[in-house]
Design an enzyme around this catalytic site. Structure first.
Site, PDB file in Angstrom:
ATOM      1  N   CYS A 199     -39.742  -9.795   4.271  1.00 38.45           N
ATOM      2  CA  CYS A 199     -40.584 -10.804   3.618  1.00 38.45           C
ATOM      3  C   CYS A 199     -40.555 -12.150   4.351  1.00 38.45           C
ATOM      4  O   CYS A 199     -39.577 -12.492   5.001  1.00 38.45           O
ATOM      5  CB  CYS A 199     -40.085 -11.056   2.207  1.00 38.45           C
ATOM      6  SG  CYS A 199     -39.838  -9.585   1.249  1.00 38.45           S
TER       7      CYS A 199
ATOM      8  N   ARG B 118     -42.767 -10.026  11.096  1.00 38.42           N
ATOM      9  CA  ARG B 118     -41.588  -9.572  10.365  1.00 38.42           C
ATOM     10  C   ARG B 118     -41.845  -8.292   9.590  1.00 38.42           C
ATOM     11  O   ARG B 118     -40.916  -7.629   9.154  1.00 38.42           O
ATOM     12  CB  ARG B 118     -41.132 -10.664   9.395  1.00 38.42           C
ATOM     13  CG  ARG B 118     -40.603 -11.897  10.093  1.00 38.42           C
ATOM     14  CD  ARG B 118     -40.494 -13.048   9.138  1.00 38.42           C
ATOM     15  NE  ARG B 118     -39.469 -12.842   8.135  1.00 38.42           N
ATOM     16  CZ  ARG B 118     -38.261 -13.372   8.185  1.00 38.42           C
ATOM     17  NH1 ARG B 118     -37.913 -14.119   9.192  1.00 38.42           N
ATOM     18  NH2 ARG B 118     -37.385 -13.149   7.231  1.00 38.42           N
TER      19      ARG B 118
ATOM     20  N   TRP C 100     -42.406  -7.448   1.645  1.00 33.05           N
ATOM     21  CA  TRP C 100     -42.051  -6.110   2.136  1.00 33.05           C
ATOM     22  C   TRP C 100     -41.347  -5.445   0.962  1.00 33.05           C
ATOM     23  O   TRP C 100     -40.252  -5.851   0.572  1.00 33.05           O
ATOM     24  CB  TRP C 100     -41.134  -6.251   3.341  1.00 33.05           C
ATOM     25  CG  TRP C 100     -40.856  -4.983   4.069  1.00 33.05           C
ATOM     26  CD1 TRP C 100     -41.658  -4.377   4.995  1.00 33.05           C
ATOM     27  CD2 TRP C 100     -39.684  -4.164   3.967  1.00 33.05           C
ATOM     28  NE1 TRP C 100     -41.056  -3.239   5.463  1.00 33.05           N
ATOM     29  CE2 TRP C 100     -39.849  -3.082   4.853  1.00 33.05           C
ATOM     30  CE3 TRP C 100     -38.517  -4.229   3.206  1.00 33.05           C
ATOM     31  CZ2 TRP C 100     -38.898  -2.085   5.015  1.00 33.05           C
ATOM     32  CZ3 TRP C 100     -37.572  -3.236   3.372  1.00 33.05           C
ATOM     33  CH2 TRP C 100     -37.766  -2.181   4.264  1.00 33.05           C
TER      34      TRP C 100
ATOM     35  N   ASN D 294     -37.328 -14.137  -0.994  1.00 31.78           N
ATOM     36  CA  ASN D 294     -36.865 -13.134  -0.023  1.00 31.78           C
ATOM     37  C   ASN D 294     -35.500 -12.661  -0.475  1.00 31.78           C
ATOM     38  O   ASN D 294     -34.686 -13.474  -0.914  1.00 31.78           O
ATOM     39  CB  ASN D 294     -36.709 -13.733   1.377  1.00 31.78           C
ATOM     40  CG  ASN D 294     -38.031 -13.913   2.067  1.00 31.78           C
ATOM     41  OD1 ASN D 294     -39.082 -13.629   1.495  1.00 31.78           O
ATOM     42  ND2 ASN D 294     -37.981 -14.398   3.286  1.00 31.78           N
ATOM     43  N   GLY D 295     -35.209 -11.377  -0.316  1.00 31.60           N
ATOM     44  CA  GLY D 295     -33.888 -10.863  -0.671  1.00 31.60           C
ATOM     45  C   GLY D 295     -33.942 -10.013  -1.921  1.00 31.60           C
ATOM     46  O   GLY D 295     -35.010  -9.562  -2.340  1.00 31.60           O
TER      47      GLY D 295
ATOM     48  N   GLU E 177     -31.733   4.184  23.474  1.00 32.93           N
ATOM     49  CA  GLU E 177     -32.665   3.074  23.310  1.00 32.93           C
ATOM     50  C   GLU E 177     -34.098   3.529  23.619  1.00 32.93           C
ATOM     51  O   GLU E 177     -35.039   3.185  22.902  1.00 32.93           O
ATOM     52  CB  GLU E 177     -32.244   1.904  24.217  1.00 32.93           C
ATOM     53  CG  GLU E 177     -33.179   0.708  24.214  1.00 32.93           C
ATOM     54  CD  GLU E 177     -33.370   0.066  22.844  1.00 32.93           C
ATOM     55  OE1 GLU E 177     -32.675   0.429  21.886  1.00 32.93           O
ATOM     56  OE2 GLU E 177     -34.254  -0.816  22.728  1.00 32.93           O
TER      57      GLU E 177
ATOM     58  N   LYS F 145     -37.147   3.348  20.943  1.00 32.67           N
ATOM     59  CA  LYS F 145     -38.359   2.567  21.259  1.00 32.67           C
ATOM     60  C   LYS F 145     -39.596   3.423  21.050  1.00 32.67           C
ATOM     61  O   LYS F 145     -40.577   3.001  20.451  1.00 32.67           O
ATOM     62  CB  LYS F 145     -38.254   2.109  22.723  1.00 32.67           C
ATOM     63  CG  LYS F 145     -38.778   0.777  23.064  1.00 32.67           C
ATOM     64  CD  LYS F 145     -37.863  -0.382  22.824  1.00 32.67           C
ATOM     65  CE  LYS F 145     -37.453  -0.544  21.416  1.00 32.67           C
ATOM     66  NZ  LYS F 145     -36.475  -1.574  21.185  1.00 32.67           N
TER      67      LYS F 145
ATOM     68  N   GLU G 290     -40.115   4.215  17.195  1.00 36.38           N
ATOM     69  CA  GLU G 290     -40.515   3.128  16.300  1.00 36.38           C
ATOM     70  C   GLU G 290     -41.949   2.653  16.527  1.00 36.38           C
ATOM     71  O   GLU G 290     -42.621   2.289  15.561  1.00 36.38           O
ATOM     72  CB  GLU G 290     -39.521   1.961  16.311  1.00 36.38           C
ATOM     73  CG  GLU G 290     -39.404   1.163  17.575  1.00 36.38           C
ATOM     74  CD  GLU G 290     -38.431  -0.015  17.431  1.00 36.38           C
ATOM     75  OE1 GLU G 290     -37.885  -0.433  18.446  1.00 36.38           O
ATOM     76  OE2 GLU G 290     -38.228  -0.510  16.312  1.00 36.38           O
TER      77      GLU G 290
ATOM     78  N   HIS H 292     -25.460  23.416  24.049  1.00 35.16           N
ATOM     79  CA  HIS H 292     -24.661  23.850  22.910  1.00 35.16           C
ATOM     80  C   HIS H 292     -25.493  23.979  21.639  1.00 35.16           C
ATOM     81  O   HIS H 292     -24.964  23.954  20.540  1.00 35.16           O
ATOM     82  CB  HIS H 292     -23.471  22.903  22.710  1.00 35.16           C
ATOM     83  CG  HIS H 292     -22.524  22.934  23.871  1.00 35.16           C
ATOM     84  ND1 HIS H 292     -21.682  23.984  24.111  1.00 35.16           N
ATOM     85  CD2 HIS H 292     -22.347  22.071  24.905  1.00 35.16           C
ATOM     86  CE1 HIS H 292     -21.003  23.762  25.227  1.00 35.16           C
ATOM     87  NE2 HIS H 292     -21.400  22.596  25.733  1.00 35.16           N
TER      88      HIS H 292
ATOM     89  N   LYS I 220     -39.014  -6.984  11.349  1.00 35.31           N
ATOM     90  CA  LYS I 220     -38.323  -7.580  12.494  1.00 35.31           C
ATOM     91  C   LYS I 220     -36.878  -7.930  12.144  1.00 35.31           C
ATOM     92  O   LYS I 220     -35.967  -7.719  12.921  1.00 35.31           O
ATOM     93  CB  LYS I 220     -39.076  -8.832  12.949  1.00 35.31           C
ATOM     94  CG  LYS I 220     -38.477  -9.509  14.171  1.00 35.31           C
ATOM     95  CD  LYS I 220     -38.624  -8.638  15.406  1.00 35.31           C
ATOM     96  CE  LYS I 220     -37.984  -9.270  16.624  1.00 35.31           C
ATOM     97  NZ  LYS I 220     -37.820  -8.259  17.689  1.00 35.31           N
TER      98      LYS I 220
HETATM   99  C1  AGP Z   1     -35.295  -2.515  17.646  1.00 32.68           C
HETATM  100  O1  AGP Z   1     -36.470  -2.366  18.338  1.00 32.68           O
HETATM  101  C2  AGP Z   1     -35.400  -2.540  16.205  1.00 32.68           C
HETATM  102  N1  AGP Z   1     -36.510  -3.215  15.729  1.00 32.68           N
HETATM  103  C3  AGP Z   1     -34.115  -2.644  15.415  1.00 32.68           C
HETATM  104  O2  AGP Z   1     -33.384  -1.480  15.695  1.00 32.68           O
HETATM  105  C4  AGP Z   1     -33.185  -3.877  15.610  1.00 32.68           C
HETATM  106  O3  AGP Z   1     -32.603  -3.841  16.882  1.00 32.68           O
HETATM  107  C5  AGP Z   1     -32.125  -3.868  14.496  1.00 32.68           C
HETATM  108  O4  AGP Z   1     -32.753  -3.944  13.254  1.00 32.68           O
HETATM  109  C6  AGP Z   1     -31.106  -4.969  14.647  1.00 32.68           C
HETATM  110  O5  AGP Z   1     -31.715  -6.228  14.526  1.00 32.68           O
HETATM  111  P1  AGP Z   1     -30.965  -7.545  14.974  1.00 32.68           P
HETATM  112  O6  AGP Z   1     -30.744  -7.447  16.442  1.00 32.68           O
HETATM  113  O7  AGP Z   1     -31.893  -8.663  14.594  1.00 32.68           O
HETATM  114  O8  AGP Z   1     -29.656  -7.593  14.223  1.00 32.68           O
END
Ligand code: AGP
Length: 583
Positions: A2, A28, A74, A98-99, A458, A462, A465, A481, A578
């Site tokens: 949010c 976000r 969100w 937010n929260g 990673e 990527k 997501e 295995h 985000k």
């Molecule tokens: C990465 O592309 C993601 N969006 C996600 O995994 C991110 O790295 C994770 O949520 C951690 O976020 P931060 O680095 O802000 O703590």
């Protein structure tokens, strides 16, 4: 997650400022948006499900307003809908939140018994009603909000308007971030810096349980005893333009192109107040998502070159498990946003146990930075795309530095001066042709050994997501295995081999999948050739501590091109946020 914006001022139109702020926070992730503003001393609330453009269609920007709050939601409590979106109004109060208010059901029970009714299923409407309920007794807004902070459990940042006091905008926070930005004859609130950058770069950070009373010309902040406190003012170094796309199709692409400068800014930045690394006999690295993956690279490097055992844990697990550490343990927390709820909770746990904590964080003044004993800032600047690229690369750079400090072996960074150019060279290669070979597949494999396996994780994240294609990362030697049964004709396998000692072994594993019909994309820094791959991406060879910085670039750009070919919403992938400020 949010987003909150709010404005009080005599110079601008509150509605426009708030919408601008919400748009700047779009990255976000959200599923509905809303605004509340005061015009002719009356409150008007407009909310819409979906994107901000839906809200904009309902808002008249010609209406004059000097006070308002806005929100992108969100969904956590209740589905994404107009009713559940913010702002929520109950009698005299209107709030954006937010929260999560954890004890909202308990509070709702009290309110129902006292004649309150509800239009939504949110914890936010309950919080708003509870503030109204407390105000009936306290008859003073500050006292009311102070009392609310003692009753609300969970995490929250609230922007508040009370119809009894239209000369002030109120804000309060616990755990969820909130900033107050300063203008001339106007002031702002926001959940994150990009929301205010179009208008000002001066801001202060609200701390837990503090209450802000903000007028056109004044910002007063009170602590939990309602004593006024003095706040430090920060100046954001980046510009509004730098947080915009600068001609690139997507923020993700722009941010990948910023990687050469991010690398150089990070490794050349002045780092004060570092821990005495020589006193530690073990290191824990705790993080989430991509930040966790940089921790895996850090573990490999520190163990190999500095000879210290390193344990890497996902924060959401670490915070609830038994951890073995003593006074000679350093716990490193890695986070781009500095606000990730699980990482923050794990950090608080280590602090409670009196263990030395170091955070590697991108956002200056963020909660994780402030709670850590030591901080190293990555200099990635504002990262907007949900999928992290440049901040991830900056974190890798910091782990390379830490490895050299602990090992005291400067030679392991011998290629540092050439990296920025090599990053640029690697970005400029063609990844579209490779993407065309794989973008229609539903299953993609990433395989590698040692440090390359961490990179595979990673690369796989990527791709998942932003392109929504299922992919898995496997240690190359482990595939046989069980998982190799999934390999059939034309299954794409992206194989990474950058370590000479492991090269032959990895090639043997690649041959195993090739023999079963896999379409192999081979990423390597070696000169090896053969008929065991279908496509090859040759990256420059540098010392091992810096190699991951180059290896990750093809992975980021393949994911980008695949997502683009599939017409995905690259910067704002579905279901993702985000900054993950819920647990
Ligand atoms: C990465 O592309 C993601 N969006 C996600 O995994 C991110 O790295 C994770 O949520 C951690 O976020 P931060 O680095 O802000 O703590």
């Amino acid at each position: 997650m949010c987003g909150i914006t709010g404005y009080i001022g005599k110079n601008k139109n509150a509605i426009k400022v708030i919408i601008d702020g919400l748009e700047a926070l779009e990255y976000r992730g959200y599923d509905s948006a809303g605004i509340a503003y005061i015009t002719d001393n009356k409150l008007k609330v407009i909310k819409e499900k979906g994107k901000i453009v839906n809200l904009k269609e309902k808002v008249d920007l010609n209406i004059k307003s000097t006070l308002g709050i806005g929100h992108t939601r969100w969904a956590t409590h209740g589905e994404p809908s107009k009713e559940n979106s913010h702002p929520h109004t109950v009698n005299k109060f209107t709030v954006v939140h937010n929260g999560i208010i954890e004890n909202y059901l308990e509070l709702k029970d009290t309110l129902l018994k006292n004649g309150y009714t509800f239009n939504s299923t949110t914890d936010t409407e309950v919080a708003c009603a509870y503030i109204d309920y407390l105000y009936k007794e306290e008859k003073d807004i500050l006292k009311t909000l102070n009392k609310a902070t003692k009753i609300f459990r969970g995490s929250y940042a609230l922007g508040i308007i009370c119809i009894d006091d239209l000369d002030n905008l109120y804000a309060v926070r616990k755990t969820s971030p909130l900033i107050i930005a300063k203008g001339d004859g106007e002031n702002y609130i926001a959940s994150d810096v990009p929301a205010i950058l179009k208008y000002t770069n001066k801001y202060m950070l609200l701390d837990d349980n503090e209450i802000a009373k903000i007028s056109v010309s004044d910002i007063k902040v009170y602590n939990d005893k309602l004593k006024e406190v003095t706040k430090e003012t920060y100046e954001f170094e980046g510009s509004y333009e730098s947080s915009m796309k600068c001609g690139y199709d997507h923020f993700m692409l722009k941010e990948i192109h910023e990687e050469p400068i991010v690398f150089s800014n990070t490794v050349n930045s002045k780092m004060d107040n570092l821990p005495d690394f020589s006193k530690y006999n073990q290191i824990h690295i705790v993080a989430c998502g991509s930040a966790y993956h940089t921790g895996l690279v850090g573990k490999y490097l520190i163990e190999k070159y500095a000879n210290i055992p390193v344990y890497v844990e996902v924060a959401s697990e670490y915070r609830y498990k038994k951890n073995f550490y003593d006074k000679n343990t350093l716990v490193i927390f890695v986070s781009q946003s500095g606000e990730t709820a699980d990482t923050l909770a794990a950090l608080k746990k280590a602090n409670d146990d009196n263990i030395d904590t170091l955070s590697i964080v991108n956002v200056v003044g963020s909660s994780i930075a402030r709670e850590s004993k030591y901080v190293i800032y990555t200099k990635a600047g504002c990262e907007i795309a949900v999928a992290t690229t440049k901040a991830y690369l900056a974190q890798l750079s910091v782990f390379a530095l830490i490895t050299s400090w602990i090992s005291k072996d400067k030679n392991i960074l011998k290629d540092i001066d050439k990296i920025s150019n090599l990053i640029e060279e690697t970005i400029d290669k063609n990844y579209l042709d490779i993407a065309k070979q794989i973008y229609k597949n539903n299953n993609i494999f990433f395989i590698g050994r040692g440090i390359d396996y961490a990179l595979c994780m990673e690369g796989s994240l990527k791709l998942k997501e932003i392109s929504y294609i299922n992919s898995v990362a496997y240690q190359a030697g482990e595939l046989k295995h069980g998982t190799i049964s999934l390999i059939e004709k034309d299954t794409p396998v992206i194989a990474i081999a950058t370590n000479d000692e492991l090269l032959e072994k990895t090639i043997s594993n690649i041959k195993e999948v090739k023999a079963r019909g896999a379409k192999v994309i081979f990423i390597t820094n070696s000169d090896v050739t053969g008929d065991f791959y279908d496509y090859i991406i040759k990256i420059p060879k540098v010392c091992e501590t810096l190699q991951p910085i180059l290896t990750v670039i093809p992975l980021q750009l393949i994911a980008y091109e695949v997502a683009k070919l599939n017409n995905c919403d690259i910067d704002k992938p579905r279901n993702l946020a985000k900054s993950v400020t819920v647990e």
